[in-house]
Design a protein around this motif. Structure first.
Motif, PDB file in Angstrom:
ATOM      1  N   GLU A 187      48.450  25.808  49.834  1.00 32.74           N
ATOM      2  CA  GLU A 187      49.082  26.727  48.896  1.00 32.74           C
ATOM      3  C   GLU A 187      48.082  27.534  48.063  1.00 32.74           C
ATOM      4  N   SER A 188      46.963  26.925  47.725  1.00 27.00           N
ATOM      5  CA  SER A 188      45.983  27.625  46.901  1.00 27.00           C
ATOM      6  C   SER A 188      45.497  28.899  47.592  1.00 27.00           C
ATOM      7  N   GLU A 189      45.202  28.792  48.885  1.00 28.33           N
ATOM      8  CA  GLU A 189      44.737  29.970  49.620  1.00 28.33           C
ATOM      9  C   GLU A 189      45.847  31.006  49.771  1.00 28.33           C
ATOM     10  N   ALA A 190      47.079  30.557  50.011  1.00 23.26           N
ATOM     11  CA  ALA A 190      48.204  31.493  50.141  1.00 23.26           C
ATOM     12  C   ALA A 190      48.407  32.267  48.840  1.00 23.26           C
ATOM     13  N   HIS A 191      48.378  31.559  47.716  1.00 19.94           N
ATOM     14  CA  HIS A 191      48.543  32.225  46.425  1.00 19.94           C
ATOM     15  C   HIS A 191      47.347  33.134  46.122  1.00 19.94           C
ATOM     16  N   GLY A 192      46.151  32.692  46.500  1.00 24.77           N
ATOM     17  CA  GLY A 192      44.980  33.528  46.291  1.00 24.77           C
ATOM     18  C   GLY A 192      45.058  34.823  47.065  1.00 24.77           C
ATOM     19  N   ALA A 193      45.617  34.771  48.276  1.00 25.96           N
ATOM     20  CA  ALA A 193      45.767  35.985  49.087  1.00 25.96           C
ATOM     21  C   ALA A 193      46.708  36.977  48.416  1.00 25.96           C
ATOM     22  N   VAL A 194      47.851  36.487  47.927  1.00 22.76           N
ATOM     23  CA  VAL A 194      48.815  37.369  47.262  1.00 22.76           C
ATOM     24  C   VAL A 194      48.219  37.930  45.962  1.00 22.76           C
ATOM     25  N   LYS A 195      47.528  37.085  45.215  1.00 17.42           N
ATOM     26  CA  LYS A 195      46.884  37.529  43.968  1.00 17.42           C
ATOM     27  C   LYS A 195      45.885  38.654  44.238  1.00 17.42           C
ATOM     28  N   ALA A 204      45.743  40.702  46.795  1.00 13.35           N
ATOM     29  CA  ALA A 204      46.439  41.912  47.240  1.00 13.35           C
ATOM     30  C   ALA A 204      47.050  42.668  46.069  1.00 13.35           C
ATOM     31  N   LEU A 205      47.691  41.945  45.150  1.00 13.69           N
ATOM     32  CA  LEU A 205      48.316  42.593  44.001  1.00 13.69           C
ATOM     33  C   LEU A 205      47.282  43.254  43.088  1.00 13.69           C
ATOM     34  N   ILE A 206      46.206  42.545  42.781  1.00 10.71           N
ATOM     35  CA  ILE A 206      45.206  43.082  41.850  1.00 10.71           C
ATOM     36  C   ILE A 206      44.546  44.330  42.414  1.00 10.71           C
ATOM     37  N   VAL A 207      44.078  44.257  43.647  1.00  9.07           N
ATOM     38  CA  VAL A 207      43.350  45.384  44.233  1.00  9.07           C
ATOM     39  C   VAL A 207      44.240  46.618  44.348  1.00  9.07           C
ATOM     40  N   THR A 208      45.441  46.449  44.877  1.00  7.36           N
ATOM     41  CA  THR A 208      46.302  47.609  45.110  1.00  7.36           C
ATOM     42  C   THR A 208      46.814  48.222  43.810  1.00  7.36           C
ATOM     43  N   LEU A 209      47.155  47.388  42.828  1.00  8.35           N
ATOM     44  CA  LEU A 209      47.654  47.933  41.563  1.00  8.35           C
ATOM     45  C   LEU A 209      46.554  48.666  40.790  1.00  8.35           C
ATOM     46  N   LEU A 210      45.342  48.148  40.815  1.00  7.16           N
ATOM     47  CA  LEU A 210      44.242  48.858  40.147  1.00  7.16           C
ATOM     48  C   LEU A 210      44.031  50.235  40.764  1.00  7.16           C
ATOM     49  N   LEU A 211      44.056  50.311  42.070  1.00 11.27           N
ATOM     50  CA  LEU A 211      43.890  51.603  42.736  1.00 11.27           C
ATOM     51  C   LEU A 211      45.057  52.538  42.431  1.00 11.27           C
ATOM     52  N   GLY A 212      46.283  52.003  42.430  1.00 12.39           N
ATOM     53  CA  GLY A 212      47.461  52.832  42.170  1.00 12.39           C
ATOM     54  C   GLY A 212      47.487  53.395  40.765  1.00 12.39           C
ATOM     55  N   VAL A 213      47.181  52.570  39.772  1.00 12.56           N
ATOM     56  CA  VAL A 213      47.186  53.030  38.385  1.00 12.56           C
ATOM     57  C   VAL A 213      46.086  54.063  38.161  1.00 12.56           C
ATOM     58  N   ALA A 214      44.910  53.832  38.726  1.00 18.20           N
ATOM     59  CA  ALA A 214      43.813  54.790  38.575  1.00 18.20           C
ATOM     60  C   ALA A 214      44.187  56.149  39.165  1.00 18.20           C
ATOM     61  N   ASP A 270      54.446  29.963  43.105  1.00 18.17           N
ATOM     62  CA  ASP A 270      54.297  29.437  41.760  1.00 18.17           C
ATOM     63  C   ASP A 270      53.510  30.469  40.945  1.00 18.17           C
ATOM     64  N   LEU A 271      54.153  31.095  39.956  1.00 18.76           N
ATOM     65  CA  LEU A 271      53.505  32.172  39.223  1.00 18.76           C
ATOM     66  C   LEU A 271      52.265  31.681  38.466  1.00 18.76           C
ATOM     67  N   ARG A 272      52.311  30.443  37.965  1.00 22.12           N
ATOM     68  CA  ARG A 272      51.126  29.910  37.277  1.00 22.12           C
ATOM     69  C   ARG A 272      49.969  29.750  38.257  1.00 22.12           C
ATOM     70  N   LEU A 273      50.272  29.233  39.441  1.00 20.41           N
ATOM     71  CA  LEU A 273      49.235  29.092  40.458  1.00 20.41           C
ATOM     72  C   LEU A 273      48.755  30.457  40.928  1.00 20.41           C
ATOM     73  N   LEU A 274      49.675  31.418  40.968  1.00 19.31           N
ATOM     74  CA  LEU A 274      49.317  32.775  41.371  1.00 19.31           C
ATOM     75  C   LEU A 274      48.277  33.374  40.414  1.00 19.31           C
ATOM     76  N   ILE A 275      48.434  33.063  39.116  1.00 17.65           N
ATOM     77  CA  ILE A 275      47.506  33.595  38.116  1.00 17.65           C
ATOM     78  C   ILE A 275      46.138  32.907  38.203  1.00 17.65           C
ATOM     79  N   ARG A 276      46.128  31.596  38.400  1.00 12.99           N
ATOM     80  CA  ARG A 276      44.853  30.866  38.333  1.00 12.99           C
ATOM     81  C   ARG A 276      44.232  30.580  39.707  1.00 12.99           C
TER      82      ARG A 276
END
Length: 506
Positions: free
Chosen positions: A84-92, A94-104, A216-222
């Motif tokens: 699960e840690s790797e699965a959540h890390g993958a989603v995290k 993807a979200l961070i990289v794409t949202l930073l590019l989109g907002v910029a 797990d949103l907490r796991l997604l964050i950390r």
């Protein structure tokens, strides 16, 4: 969820059928959008609608560049993670990289809205509002990126149903409600863009509970993002980016290209006409797209366990796609005058475009989700090759035909490119993996479907008005049932579950 969530069980035809049914329901948002289209044009006018679809095409194209194909990469990576840690890390990641590019990108376009607005053709009344429209509408970009990545993360868990409420109710019906509200408030052309951004903002908010349901949103964050995992995601995404961008180019770029090639109100109106035809032609495409959505994670998971077992899934998807899409494309084509009669009168000019685009969807459907399977079972170079085929054909034909033929030239260019790239993928699967969609049952279903389409053409030539529409609806129903009954094997029909029993296919 437990770490054994990623043990890869065998994927059956029933899994594909259930997933495709749910994904198809989710994609009927496109059907609602097609039904709402006449209302948007009645309220805001064809030129204003044309500008709206051009700006949305630009935003959607930019989304597909800035998301780095993380939506597809998640389909490859998440189902194959050991924990699960790797699965959540993958989603995290993807979200961070794409949202930073989109907002910029949204900030940059907002600052330069006046310059960006000069790129587009519009009627004089709409041109005055264009800078404000650009500055507002570009904020659909980060919202849409978040929605796409979040729903892709859910699909990576083999969860295809949760998109239904988001795509159908909140996104499409809320947009329609917002459009009526802003029109009543006197916002004119800008109201359609406000409605679109408002509906996306609402949908984005509802994506948070969707993520919570499968992660797990907490796991997604950390969750840590190891360099190897980040590299795998970026590598998969960038490898798939040309193919995904090519696919979206043929959907989003044509109205934009028409608008840039034709000046003033003519460019806006021609873009609107093309979008009317394109949107209606996506109704048959819903079936094929449903299998694309489902077979992305399922074929990746199955190939990870047993590559040879992908073949039966491919055959099943191709047979169902042919049996359903070919008759539906015929129905849309030969009831086109009746469908377009609910629009303003100028929309009748979209009829020949609709016929060309529907024919392309029918030819494309015969080989099923070949392109998606090529992408998902580990071929890195072939998606790029198919993308180049599609892009080069589209660009050459569009720049040759559109200046003289307008939207008709663009419809021809898109149709040729779509069919060529899809059939190229089918040939590649035959060569590389000995996978072919063709067998006796597929040809049997195709023959029934083509006979039904021929009968619809005869009815359209002999009858008119409500009688033509009713007769062709009857023919479509009978043709679809016969193609499913005699174009699928018994195992295929059993895989359709309760639907097969209700339709008396078994």
């Amino acid at each position: 969820m437990s770490d054994d969530a990623f043990d890869t069980p065998a994927v059956t035809r029933g899994d594909v059928a259930r997933g495709a049914g749910l994904a198809g329901l989710a994609r009927t948002g496109a059907l609602i959008e097609a039904l709402a289209q006449p209302l948007y044009i009645w309220m805001f006018g064809l030129p204003a609608y044309g500008i709206y679809v051009v700006l949305w095409g630009a935003v959607s194209l930019l989304t597909n560049v800035l998301d780095l194909s993380m939506t597809s990469a998640l389909q490859r990576v998440v189902p194959t993670r050991a924990g699960e840690s790797e699965a959540h890390g993958a989603v995290k990641f993807a979200l961070i990289v794409t949202l930073l590019l989109g907002v910029a990108a949204a900030i940059l376009v907002t600052v330069e809205a006046d310059r960006v607005a000069r790129l587009f053709s519009a009627a004089p009344a709409d041109a005055a509002r264009l800078p404000a429209a650009v500055a507002l509408f570009v904020w659909a970009l980060p919202l849409w990126i978040f929605i796409e990545v979040s729903t892709s993360a859910a699909r990576a868990r083999r969860a295809f149903g949760p998109e239904i409420r988001l795509r159908i109710f909140w996104e499409q019906l809320a947009r329609l409600a917002f459009a009526v509200l802003f029109f009543a408030a006197g916002f004119e052309g800008l109201g359609l863009m406000l409605a679109h951004v408002s509906s996306l903002a609402l949908t984005a908010l509802l994506c948070v509970p969707l993520l919570r349901r499968f992660y797990d949103l907490r796991l997604l964050i950390r969750a840590p993002v190891p360099r190897k995992l980040a590299g795998e995601l970026l590598g998969s995404g960038l490898a798939l980016l040309p193919a995904n961008l090519s696919r979206r180019l043929l959907i989003d770029a044509p109205p934009l290209a028409i608008n840039l090639m034709l000046p003033g109100a003519a460019g806006a109106s021609a873009a609107g006409l093309f979008e009317i035809a394109r949107k209606l032609s996506t109704v048959p495409y819903i079936v094929r797209q449903s299998f694309q959505y489902v077979l992305a994670p399922l074929s990746s998971a199955q190939a990870h366990a047993d590559r040879a077992a992908v073949g039966p899934l491919y055959h099943f998807a191709s047979r169902v796609s042919t049996a359903l899409v070919v008759p539906l494309a015929g129905l849309i084509t030969f009831t086109g005058p009746d469908i377009l009669s609910v629009y303003r009168r100028e929309a009748q000019a979209a009829l020949p475009l609709l016929a060309i685009l529907c024919a392309a969807r029918a030819v494309e459907a015969i080989v099923g989700p070949a392109g998606t399977i090529v992408e998902m079972i580990g071929h890195r170079a072939l998606p790029l090759l198919n993308s180049l085929i599609a892009f080069l054909l589209w660009a050459a034909l569009a720049f040759w035909l559109t200046p003289a033929m307008g939207a008709m030239g663009m419809a021809i260019a898109v149709s040729v490119a779509v069919v060529a790239s899809t059939w190229a993928a089918a040939v590649e699967l035959e060569i590389s993996d000995r996978l072919s969609p063709f067998d006796r049952k597929l040809f049997q279903g195709m023959a029934i479907a083509l006979a039904g389409v021929g009968a619809m053409a005869l009815v359209a030539a002999q009858l008119g008005g409500p009688l033509r529409f009713a007769a062709n609806m009857t023919l479509w129903t009978a043709t679809s049932w016969l193609a499913l009954r005699y174009g699928l094997t018994r195992e295929d029909r059993l895989a359709l579950g309760g639907l097969s029993r209700r339709l008396r296919l078994v």
